[in-house]
Write a protein that holds these residues in place. Structure first.
Motif, PDB file in Angstrom:
ATOM      1  N   GLN A 273     -38.403  15.727 -20.540  1.00 56.18           N
ATOM      2  CA  GLN A 273     -37.975  16.573 -21.660  1.00 56.18           C
ATOM      3  C   GLN A 273     -37.861  18.035 -21.236  1.00 56.18           C
ATOM      4  O   GLN A 273     -36.913  18.735 -21.634  1.00 56.18           O
ATOM      5  CB  GLN A 273     -38.971  16.441 -22.819  1.00 56.18           C
ATOM      6  N   VAL A 274     -38.797  18.499 -20.416  1.00 55.68           N
ATOM      7  CA  VAL A 274     -38.745  19.877 -19.935  1.00 55.68           C
ATOM      8  C   VAL A 274     -37.530  20.079 -19.021  1.00 55.68           C
ATOM      9  O   VAL A 274     -36.849  21.115 -19.088  1.00 55.68           O
ATOM     10  CB  VAL A 274     -40.045  20.255 -19.216  1.00 55.68           C
ATOM     11  N   VAL A 275     -37.242  19.110 -18.174  1.00 59.63           N
ATOM     12  CA  VAL A 275     -36.067  19.189 -17.299  1.00 59.63           C
ATOM     13  C   VAL A 275     -34.797  19.283 -18.136  1.00 59.63           C
ATOM     14  O   VAL A 275     -33.886  20.070 -17.831  1.00 59.63           O
ATOM     15  CB  VAL A 275     -36.012  17.982 -16.345  1.00 59.63           C
ATOM     16  N   GLN A 276     -34.724  18.494 -19.209  1.00 57.19           N
ATOM     17  CA  GLN A 276     -33.569  18.568 -20.103  1.00 57.19           C
ATOM     18  C   GLN A 276     -33.445  19.950 -20.746  1.00 57.19           C
ATOM     19  O   GLN A 276     -32.336  20.478 -20.900  1.00 57.19           O
ATOM     20  CB  GLN A 276     -33.672  17.491 -21.187  1.00 57.19           C
ATOM     21  N   CYS A 277     -34.578  20.549 -21.083  1.00 60.47           N
ATOM     22  CA  CYS A 277     -34.551  21.902 -21.655  1.00 60.47           C
ATOM     23  C   CYS A 277     -34.058  22.907 -20.632  1.00 60.47           C
ATOM     24  O   CYS A 277     -33.301  23.840 -20.969  1.00 60.47           O
ATOM     25  CB  CYS A 277     -35.951  22.286 -22.139  1.00 60.47           C
ATOM     26  N   ILE A 278     -34.470  22.749 -19.374  1.00 60.36           N
ATOM     27  CA  ILE A 278     -33.999  23.655 -18.322  1.00 60.36           C
ATOM     28  C   ILE A 278     -32.490  23.523 -18.139  1.00 60.36           C
ATOM     29  O   ILE A 278     -31.763  24.521 -18.026  1.00 60.36           O
ATOM     30  CB  ILE A 278     -34.737  23.367 -17.000  1.00 60.36           C
TER      31      ILE A 278
END
Length: 427
Positions: A273-278
């Motif tokens: 999820q954090v990678v998607q936000c980045i």
């Protein structure tokens, strides 16, 4: 899995089309009036049509008014009566000439990318708000410009200017315009030229400001995703409704949650999820950079022309009778130009402020409950957010409310100087 992927692609396409419809009013008039780009054989004919429209609405019209200004040079009232519209037409010609249409279309197509259409139902409010603002601004400003143009056409009828063969706008022509049907044809050319030019100007400005609004909406979606990383990870693991031993929902519990055999899966899902936000953040930065490179020159031309127009209309209003119809039309024009500049500065300012709060959204997440691997990524996002997104006019000054007030202050100061010089000259 393939069916799920296909369904996801269909949903992404539907959302992207939904977003692009908010820009439809501006895009429609740009396509209608030749300010767009098409490929193939039809593209060649369309470019010819666009060049003819720009010549008739821009170059030829500007040359006519410029010759008139030269002819009446020294008469302040006659000069200001033509210059405030002349600078608008010149800025329109420059904006259409400097704009990279291919890059503009490529930038709009970014709204269809996957990163801009992954929002969950809770985030629809940000997208819908941005879409509403885009549509509202486009429709209201197009109506405002149309009202100004039609007032220039209707008021001479009320005042009887047409009976004495007086043209609605100042201009020099190599033929006499005081006889029929030359007078009527010249009036029609002037009106249609000003109206089409106003529609092109308004469409370009509301399109650019609308893209700023879309960028702000995407930043709001990103902030919501960052602040609710844990909930989205649990949703992805189908554990959103699971109850903790304390009786609270898992995603609401303030204590460290141990998911036993699924803890590794949970940490991995949070990482995803954090990678998607980045990736979403990078897509927004790329979008804003393209927005800057595409419109910075045209915005600079518009801001400079708008400042001059506000100054000249201020001089014109100080000369006119406040109870005359001409005073009303010039006031409406001055208001439209002011709103035009305000759109750029307001939404440029909003984009800057919204981008500075991305780091705050990271801090509001449950970062203290994640592992070092996830927190390193969150730290990278916070560091990147310290460089806010900026839009400029010609790479010279930032679009902000401070810039807007400076423009009005400078226009007023120049207006006062010109008026004082004229009074001394008359004395």
């Amino acid at each position: 899995m393939s069916e799920v992927a296909a369904e996801s692609n269909v949903e992404t396409t539907r959302k992207s089309q939904h977003i692009e419809t908010s820009l439809y009013p501006a895009i429609f008039f740009l396509k209608l009036l030749g300010i767009w780009h098409f490929e193939g054989k039809i593209g060649v004919l369309y470019r010819m049509y666009g060049h003819i429209m720009l010549f008739l609405v821009g170059s030829l019209y500007a040359a006519s008014m410029l010759m008139y200004v030269i002819e009446v040079w020294g008469n302040l009232h006659e000069m200001t009566d033509a210059i405030y519209l002349l600078v608008t037409i010149i800025s329109l010609t420059l904006k259409c000439t400097l704009l990279d249409y291919k890059q503009m279309i490529a930038m709009i197509s970014l709204l269809s990318s996957e990163h801009f259409n992954r929002h969950v139902p809770e985030q629809d409010v940000f997208i819908n708000t941005a879409m509403y603002i885009c549509k509202r601004n486009s429709i209201v400003y197009l109506l405002m410009c149309t009202t100004v143009c039609w007032s220039w056409l209707v008021i001479p009828v009320i005042t009887g200017a047409y009976q004495v063969k007086k043209l609605p706008f100042k201009g020099w022509y190599p033929f006499k315009t005081d006889s029929s049907p030359v007078y009527e044809m010249t009036c029609m050319y002037q009106f249609l030229g000003v109206w089409f030019g106003a529609l092109i100007n308004a469409s370009m400005d509301t399109l650019a400001s609308g893209l700023m609004v879309q960028a702000c909406g995407q930043l709001e979606v990103l902030k919501h995703s960052l602040a609710h990383i844990r909930q989205q990870a649990l949703r992805a693991l189908n554990r959103h409704d699971e109850t903790c031993s304390c009786g609270d929902k898992v995603w609401q519990c303030l204590r460290p949650v141990h998911l036993t055999q699924n803890s590794a899966n949970f940490e991995q899902e949070v990482y995803k999820q954090v990678v998607q936000c980045i990736l979403h953040h990078q897509a927004i930065v790329e979008f804003v950079n393209k927005l800057e490179s595409t419109f910075t020159a045209s915005i600079f031309a518009q801001v400079c022309a708008g400042a001059i127009a506000i100054c000249i209309t201020g001089v014109e209003l100080s000369i006119l009778d406040p109870y005359s119809f001409e005073f009303v039309t010039v006031s409406l024009y001055c208001m439209a130009i002011t709103v035009e500049i305000f759109f750029y500065c307001w939404y440029g300012n909003e984009l800057f402020l919204t981008s500075t709060t991305v780091g705050d959204a990271v801090y509001m997440s449950d970062w203290h409950r994640f592992g070092p691997r996830v927190n390193k990524l969150l730290f990278i996002i916070m560091e990147r957010s310290k460089r806010p997104l900026r839009l400029t006019a010609g790479k010279l000054f930032q679009l902000s409310l401070d810039t807007f007030t400076s423009i009005l202050r400078s226009a007023y100061s120049l207006c006062a100087v010109i008026r004082q010089m004229d009074m001394e000259y008359e004395a």
